[in-house]
Design a protein around this motif. Sequence first.
Motif, short mmCIF file in Angstrom:
data_model
loop_
_atom_site.label_atom_id
_atom_site.label_comp_id
_atom_site.label_asym_id
_atom_site.label_seq_id
_atom_site.Cartn_x
_atom_site.Cartn_y
_atom_site.Cartn_z
N ILE A 109 0.83 -1.20 0.00
CA ILE A 109 0.00 0.00 0.00
C ILE A 109 0.86 1.25 0.00
O ILE A 109 0.61 2.21 -0.74
N LYS A 110 1.93 1.23 0.81
CA LYS A 110 2.82 2.39 0.89
C LYS A 110 3.49 2.66 -0.45
O LYS A 110 3.57 3.81 -0.91
N PHE A 111 3.98 1.59 -1.09
CA PHE A 111 4.62 1.74 -2.40
C PHE A 111 3.64 2.34 -3.41
O PHE A 111 3.97 3.30 -4.12
N THR A 112 2.44 1.78 -3.47
CA THR A 112 1.45 2.26 -4.44
C THR A 112 1.07 3.70 -4.16
O THR A 112 0.98 4.52 -5.09
N GLU A 113 0.87 4.05 -2.90
CA GLU A 113 0.51 5.42 -2.55
C GLU A 113 1.64 6.40 -2.86
O GLU A 113 1.40 7.52 -3.31
N ASP A 114 2.88 5.96 -2.60
CA ASP A 114 4.03 6.83 -2.88
C ASP A 114 4.13 7.15 -4.37
O ASP A 114 4.39 8.29 -4.76
N VAL A 115 3.93 6.14 -5.21
CA VAL A 115 3.99 6.37 -6.65
C VAL A 115 2.82 7.24 -7.10
O VAL A 115 2.99 8.19 -7.86
N LEU A 116 1.62 6.93 -6.62
CA LEU A 116 0.44 7.70 -7.00
C LEU A 116 0.54 9.15 -6.56
O LEU A 116 -0.01 10.05 -7.21
N SER A 117 1.26 9.40 -5.45
CA SER A 117 1.40 10.78 -4.96
C SER A 117 2.20 11.65 -5.92
O SER A 117 2.16 12.88 -5.84
N LYS A 118 2.90 11.02 -6.84
CA LYS A 118 3.69 11.76 -7.84
C LYS A 118 2.88 12.05 -9.11
O LYS A 118 3.39 12.65 -10.04
N ILE A 119 1.63 11.56 -9.15
CA ILE A 119 0.82 11.69 -10.36
C ILE A 119 -0.34 12.65 -10.12
O ILE A 119 -1.09 12.51 -9.15
N GLU A 120 -0.46 13.63 -11.00
CA GLU A 120 -1.58 14.57 -10.98
C GLU A 120 -2.37 14.46 -12.29
O GLU A 120 -1.81 14.04 -13.31
N PHE A 121 -3.66 14.86 -12.24
CA PHE A 121 -4.51 14.82 -13.43
C PHE A 121 -5.15 16.20 -13.65
O PHE A 121 -5.61 16.82 -12.70
N THR A 122 -5.17 16.63 -14.88
CA THR A 122 -5.84 17.88 -15.23
C THR A 122 -6.39 17.78 -16.64
O THR A 122 -6.09 16.84 -17.36
N THR A 123 -7.22 18.75 -17.03
CA THR A 123 -7.88 18.69 -18.34
C THR A 123 -7.51 19.85 -19.25
O THR A 123 -8.00 19.90 -20.38
N LYS A 124 -6.68 20.79 -18.80
CA LYS A 124 -6.45 22.01 -19.57
C LYS A 124 -5.10 21.98 -20.29
O LYS A 124 -4.05 22.05 -19.68
N MET A 125 -5.16 21.96 -21.61
CA MET A 125 -3.97 21.93 -22.45
C MET A 125 -3.11 23.18 -22.25
O MET A 125 -1.89 23.11 -22.16
N GLU A 126 -3.75 24.32 -22.18
CA GLU A 126 -3.01 25.57 -22.08
C GLU A 126 -2.26 25.71 -20.77
O GLU A 126 -1.33 26.52 -20.65
N ASP A 127 -2.64 24.94 -19.76
CA ASP A 127 -1.92 24.97 -18.48
C ASP A 127 -0.73 24.03 -18.48
O ASP A 127 0.10 24.08 -17.57
N ALA A 128 -0.63 23.15 -19.49
CA ALA A 128 0.42 22.13 -19.50
C ALA A 128 1.57 22.48 -20.43
O ALA A 128 2.74 22.44 -20.05
N VAL A 129 1.25 22.83 -21.67
CA VAL A 129 2.27 22.99 -22.71
C VAL A 129 3.29 24.10 -22.40
O VAL A 129 4.50 23.88 -22.58
N PRO A 130 2.86 25.28 -21.95
CA PRO A 130 3.84 26.36 -21.76
C PRO A 130 4.96 26.04 -20.78
O PRO A 130 6.05 26.60 -20.89
N SER A 131 4.71 25.15 -19.83
CA SER A 131 5.72 24.84 -18.82
C SER A 131 6.52 23.58 -19.13
O SER A 131 7.41 23.19 -18.38
N ALA A 132 6.22 22.94 -20.26
CA ALA A 132 6.86 21.65 -20.58
C ALA A 132 8.23 21.85 -21.20
O ALA A 132 8.48 22.81 -21.91
N ASP A 133 9.14 20.92 -20.91
CA ASP A 133 10.45 20.86 -21.56
C ASP A 133 10.46 19.78 -22.65
O ASP A 133 11.25 19.85 -23.58
N LEU A 134 9.59 18.79 -22.50
CA LEU A 134 9.46 17.69 -23.45
C LEU A 134 7.99 17.40 -23.67
O LEU A 134 7.24 17.25 -22.69
N VAL A 135 7.57 17.34 -24.92
CA VAL A 135 6.20 16.96 -25.26
C VAL A 135 6.25 15.65 -26.02
O VAL A 135 6.93 15.55 -27.04
N VAL A 136 5.56 14.62 -25.51
CA VAL A 136 5.51 13.32 -26.16
C VAL A 136 4.07 13.04 -26.57
O VAL A 136 3.18 13.01 -25.72
#
Length: 341
Positions: A109-136
């Motif tokens: 549980i700790k391992f899974t929670e630790d990894v999930l804590s590094k993941i965020e979700f959002t829906t706005k493209m304009e909030d993501a691209v300007p701050s990116a260094d790599l787009v895949v």
Amino acid sequence: MLRIRCLSGSLKRLPQSTALFSRSYIAAPPSDATKSSENNQAVPEPFKKVCVFGVGLMGSGIAQVSAMSDYGVTVVDLNEDALNRGQAYILKSLKRVAKKKFEDQQEQIKFTEDVLSKIEFTTKMEDAVPSADLVVEAVVENVDLKKKIFADLEPLLPADKDVVLATNTSSCSVTEIFSGISKERLPNTAGLHFFNPVSQMKLVEIVKTDSTSEATYERLNRFVLSLKKAPVKCKDTPGFIVNRLLVPYMMEAIRLLERGDASARDIDTAMKLGAGYPMGPFELLDYVGLDTTAFIIKGWDKNPELKEAGITAESKMLTDLVNAGRLGIKSGSGFYEYKKK
């Protein structure tokens, strides 16, 4: 932005969005610059934020392995259903990994929670691209869709920043995908082909076009190594390395079967025991998806060199199976029948 911790309860849902495709982006901790092995010039700083368009199996897998390698990951999907599927895939995959790594349930549980804590979700493209260094880009194998994604996102890129643009395509021309990009940004473009399942497959093909700069290649190479994967470099040739060899091999196996030279089972057995392959060609075709193989061949048929070599010759057996909905493991039947677990 929304950060999730979803070990208990259902996955969190985001507001409905009207956009057509999805993406994620990954933040990496900074590290010291290294030297290029080929020209002894200083390599630019490593990526700190990565944006990945597409949250299907490939996009979700890229997000997972990045988070497991201590990258901060933001998965962005403009389709709510696709986003929820991506969340569920990541959670299920992480639980499977945790069970293999730890016997104690609390550690899992700790391992899974630790990894999930590094993941965020959002829906706005304009909030993501300007701050990116790599787009895949990791959407379906549709050249027009891929080109549109890069055309739409380029105006959002900072003018004073060398953002690297990469496509995860497995069969399309990288040069064609970036044909609508401005000349100033073409040196920052390349292919970055992960393999499915991303969490298990170690190989990543880094595809250089005639425009790809050495600095861009070096940055991508370091990124792949940081994920504990093995990068290989290839020119922008149809199928790159793996699929250029693998697809003709699978198609020739189908032609053997069509001619009645041997059965599918015997051909698979021969290649496993005689060539040391872990899977026979028909087992592999069913795993990859018969529709995927047919799509690749159809795309390659537009290449005069491949067509003249006979590599893209149509298989009636393959076409008939696809038309009948026998796509392989994912549909429950292909060259073989599969029982639902």
